[in-house]
Design a protein around this motif. Sequence first.
Motif, PDB file in Angstrom:
ATOM      1  N   VAL A   1       0.813  -1.223   0.167  1.00  0.00           N
ATOM      2  CA  VAL A   1      -0.079  -0.004   0.176  1.00  0.00           C
ATOM      3  C   VAL A   1       0.951   1.338  -0.028  1.00  0.00           C
ATOM      4  N   MET A   2       0.587   2.158  -1.095  1.00  0.00           N
ATOM      5  CA  MET A   2       1.568   3.542  -1.118  1.00  0.00           C
ATOM      6  C   MET A   2       0.553   4.719  -0.641  1.00  0.00           C
TER       7      MET A   2
ATOM      8  N   VAL B   1       3.375   2.376   2.989  1.00  0.00           N
ATOM      9  CA  VAL B   1       2.635   2.487   4.459  1.00  0.00           C
ATOM     10  C   VAL B   1       2.436   0.924   5.014  1.00  0.00           C
ATOM     11  N   GLU B   2       2.352  -0.111   4.162  1.00  0.00           N
ATOM     12  CA  GLU B   2       1.894  -1.418   4.707  1.00  0.00           C
ATOM     13  C   GLU B   2       2.142  -2.233   3.610  1.00  0.00           C
TER      14      GLU B   2
ATOM     15  N   PRO C   1      -3.669   2.587   9.546  1.00  0.00           N
ATOM     16  CA  PRO C   1      -4.934   3.092   9.568  1.00  0.00           C
ATOM     17  C   PRO C   1      -5.555   3.616   8.190  1.00  0.00           C
ATOM     18  N   TYR C   2      -4.457   3.841   7.230  1.00  0.00           N
ATOM     19  CA  TYR C   2      -4.814   4.088   5.874  1.00  0.00           C
ATOM     20  C   TYR C   2      -5.517   2.873   5.203  1.00  0.00           C
ATOM     21  N   THR C   3      -4.682   1.790   5.223  1.00  0.00           N
ATOM     22  CA  THR C   3      -5.282   0.494   4.523  1.00  0.00           C
ATOM     23  C   THR C   3      -6.667   0.246   5.096  1.00  0.00           C
TER      24      THR C   3
END
Lengths: 365, 317, 298
Positions: A257-258, A264-265, A279-281
Motif C-alpha cells: 500500500v502506497m 505504508v504497509e 489506518p490508511y489501509t
Amino acid sequence: MSAIADLLNTEKPFAQDAHPALDPRDRGGPLQPLLKVEGLTKHFALKGGPFDRKRQVVRAVDGIDFTVAKGETLGIVGESGCGKSTTARLLMHLVKPDAGTIVLDGDPVGGVRGVTIAEMRRQVQMVFQDSYASLNPRMPLADGIAFGPRANGVRSLEARTRAHELLSLVGLAPERFAERYPHEISGGQRQRVNIARALAMHPRLVILDEAVSALDKSVEAQTLNLLIALRARLRLTCIFISHDLNVVQFISDRVLVMYLGKVVEVGPVDRLYAKPAHPYTAALLASRPSMDPRRRVTKPPLQGDPPNPINPPSGCRFRTRCPIASAVCAEREPVLLSLEPNGGHAVACHARIPGSGHINPVHAA
Amino acid sequence: MLSYIVRRVTYALPIAIGVTILCFLLIHLAPGDPLSAVLPDNASPEMRRQLAALYAFDQPLPVQYFIWLKRILVGDFGISIQSRRPVIGEILPAIQNTFILATAAVAIGFPIGILLGAIAGFVNGTALDRVVTSIAVTGVSVPHYWLGMVLVVVFAVNLNMLPAMGMSPSGSGNYALNWEHLQHIILPAITLAVIPAAIIARSVRGTVADIRQREFVGTLYSKGLRPSRILLHVAKNAGPTVLAVAGLQLAQLLGGSILVETVFSWPGSGFLLNSAIFTRDLPILQGTILILALLFVMINLLVDVMQTMLDPRIKRS
Amino acid sequence: MSQSIAISAGAATSAQPARRLTYWAGVRRRLRHDPTTVICCVILLVILLAAIFAPLVAPHDPFRTSMIRRLLPPGSPNFLLGTDELGRDMLSRLIYGGRISLVMGLMPVGLATLIGGALGILAGYLGGGWNMLIMRVMDVFYAFPSVLLAVAISGALGAGPGNGLIALTLVFIAPMARVSESVTTQVRNEDFVEAARATGAAAWRIMLEHILPNVLGPILIYSSSLISVSIVLASGLSFLGLGVAPPNPEWGLMLNTLRQAIYIAPINAVLPGVMIFTTSMCFNLMSDGLRSAMDVKS
C-alpha cells in the motif's frame, strides 16, 4: 518449435514443478527475490521561471523499499498521485531514478556492475493503462508485437511467428487479427494485444500498470482471467498496480500500500485485507462499496483530500487524515517495520511500533 | 508580467547574436580571398594594407568575429567598395525609403486583409466565403514581382496613369507628401500589399470563424446584443492572433521588399541590396542584411510582448 | 501448432467487419474526389510532362536567336506565343524553362524536408540538450525573412543555379525542422513510444519505425505547402540575377530580361509570370486539398 508453443503444450504437467527458478536465466535460485528495490526516489522539479528562487518539487516517490519473490504477484494499491505509476516507470528506467537501487535477481541494474538497463528491459516488461495510446496507430498488430523481439536481434520471420503465436495465446486468432490496426479492434482486445506485446520478450517480470482499469467490468473480468491463466502457464512473476482494491485482492499474493510516495504497509493479501495494520489501509478497505447491508456507515472512512505532494506533511504523511494521529506522528517519520519476526507483514505506523511514543499504541493482535 | 518580458528579451539575445554570426560568416562564404571581397578592384597596396589591418583577416575566425562585432556596435559597418563612402551612410536612407514603402503597403493591405477575412469569417461556409478564400489563395500564390510588372503594364504602359518607377519625379532622394510623390508609391505599395493582405485575410477568417463557433458568442446573440457590440467582442478575442500574424507580415515586408523595389526601382534597402549584389559590394551587402535581420528580430520580439500584454493567456515559453 | 488458452465467454472472436481501409487508401480516395485537386493535378502533370519531354514537344530551339524576329506578339505564324527580346520562341523557352523552374522549386523543398525533417525528429525525440542545440541554431536561421536569407546566401556564394539551390534549401530547412520537431515531441510522449523504449530498442529503430510513420503526415502537408513558395522564390532569385544565368530559359530570368521590353511588348513581358503563377497556384491548391484529405482521421 518455439518456446511459447513449447510451454503451451498441455501434456506437460502444470504449476507445481514449473517454477520460475527453473528459467535458464535464473541466477539466484528460488529463494532469491526476483526484484529488490531499496530507497527508490524520484522528485520532479516544477517549472518555475529562472527568477523563481524556490524551485518547487513534487516528491512523487520518496524512498521506497520492497521485494518481489519469484513466481509471486505483488499488488500495489493507493490513491491517485501516490506514486504507483511513477514507481512502475522507475522500475523500467523509463524515468531515471534520483536515488535508490533496483536489484534484479541479485544483479544491480544500471551502474557499473550488474546488468545494463537494456538487459533489464529484456527481462522486465510493462503493460500500460491506456490500451489505445500504447499501440502505434500506424502499425499492424502483429508488427507491433514483433517489434520488441526484432529490436533485440530476433530475425524477422521468427519474430512474426512468435507474434502470431502470442495472438493465439491471448485469444485473438492471428489469421483475422494479425494485420489489423489498433483502431479497428475494441478496448479489451487492444489490452490483450498489449499483454501479448509484453510477453513477446519472454519477460521474467511483468508490470501491469492499471492494465484493466479502463475496461468495462465484463471485459475486465475476462482480461483478469486471461492474465491468471497466462501467469500459471508461463510461470510469470507480476507486479499488479491498481487503485481497485477488489481486483488487487483477486489477483495478488502480496499487497503493498502506497501513500504520497511512501510505502505504508505490505503483507500477504489475505492477512492485509482481513486485518489491516495501517489506518490508511483500513480506511481504504472500508471505503469499498459493499453489497452487505450490515456494513453501513454514515461517515466516510477517509476524510479530506490527499495533501499536496509538493509539500507533504511533516513526519508521517498520513497524519492529517489519520483517525489515531498523535504528537509523535508530526515529529518523526515512521519506518517500515515487520510486525512479526519472519517479516511477512510490515507496516510504517507509530501506533504499531512499541515504544515509539504514540499515545494509543496498538499491538498486533 | 515583467518577468515574462525580461525572459523574452533574454531569449532574443542569443538569437540576435546568432544572426550577427551568420552575417559575419557571409563574407567568408564568398568564394575567393575575403580581402578581395571587401576591396575595390583598383585599390592601392596602401589601402590593401590598411583594410587588412582593419579587418584583421590573418587572425583566427573567432577573433575576427569579435573585432567585427565591436566595430558594428559603434556603427562602423565598413566602407562601400562602390562608392568609397561609409556603408552606414548608404544604408540608413535606403532603409528609411523601404520603411515609407512598407508603411504604405501596411496602410493598404492590412485593413483590406482584415476586412476581407472578417467578412469571410462571419459568413463562414457560404459562397461569399469561398469567393474570399479563393481570392486569398490567389494572393498567396502570385509572384508579387510579376504582379508589379502586370500593374506597370496596365497602369503605366497602357493607361499611362501612374509612373512606372522611381520614388520621386526628379529622382531626388527627398520625400514630400504631394501628389507628384504619392503617385510613385501607389503601384509598388499595392504590389507589396497583396501577399500580406492574403495571408492576413486567411488568418483572420480562420480566427473569426473559430470564435463565432464558441459558445459565448451564441450567448451574446441570445442576450439580444446588437450586432455591432458582438463584433466588438469578437474583435477583442481575435485581436492577439491577428496582431501576431500582422506583425509577422510587417517584419517580412521589411525584409522581403527587395523584389518589388527592384521592379519599381524604388530606392530602398532592397534595391540597395540588389545593386550591392551586382557590384559584389560585400560590405554593403553584409551591413544591409544585418540591419534588416536585426530589425526582423526586434519586431518579432515587440509583437510577442504586445500579444502577451493583450492576451494574458498566452505565455510562450 | 499452439493451442489457445481457454478463456471464459469467447470474447476473442467477436465479429469484426471485413473492410480494411488503411489510412493512406482513404486519403487517396478523398483526393480523387476533390475537383479542385484533380484539376490542379492535371495541369501540373501537363506542365511536368511538357518539361520532361521538352525536346519532343517544343516547336523550336529555345536558344536560337534571330535579330529580325524580335518581340513578335503572340499569335504570330509559327510562333504561338511570340518571341522574346532576342528573337527566341517564347513557347519553347517556356517549356524548357519549366525544367529548370520545377527543379529549382521541388528539389530544395525535397532536400529541406529530408534534412530538416530528420533534424526535427532527432531534436524532438532526443530532447534536452540536443533539442536546445538544434532548435536554437534553427531559430537563428528562422530569424531571417526568407527572401532576405535566400538573397543573402546566394549573393554571398555568387550567382549560379547550384548556389541558388543551396540557398533555397538552407532557407527551408529551418521551418521544416520546426514543424517536424513540434510533431515529434507530441508523438514522443505517447505511451506506445514508451512501450517501444521499454523493449530496449535502439533509438534509431524507434525513430524509424514508430516516430516516423506517425509524423510523416503533417510533415508532408507542410512540405507540400512550401513547394509553391519555393517556385516563386527560385524564380525571384533568377529575376534578381542570382540563380540561373542567361541564356538559359528560366521563368524568373525571362521576366528579368523581358523587363526592358515592357513598354514595347507588354504581353510578352508578362507571359513567363503566368507560368510561375499557375504552377504556384496549382501546388498551393493541391497542398490545401491534401491537408483536408488527411484531416479526417479514419
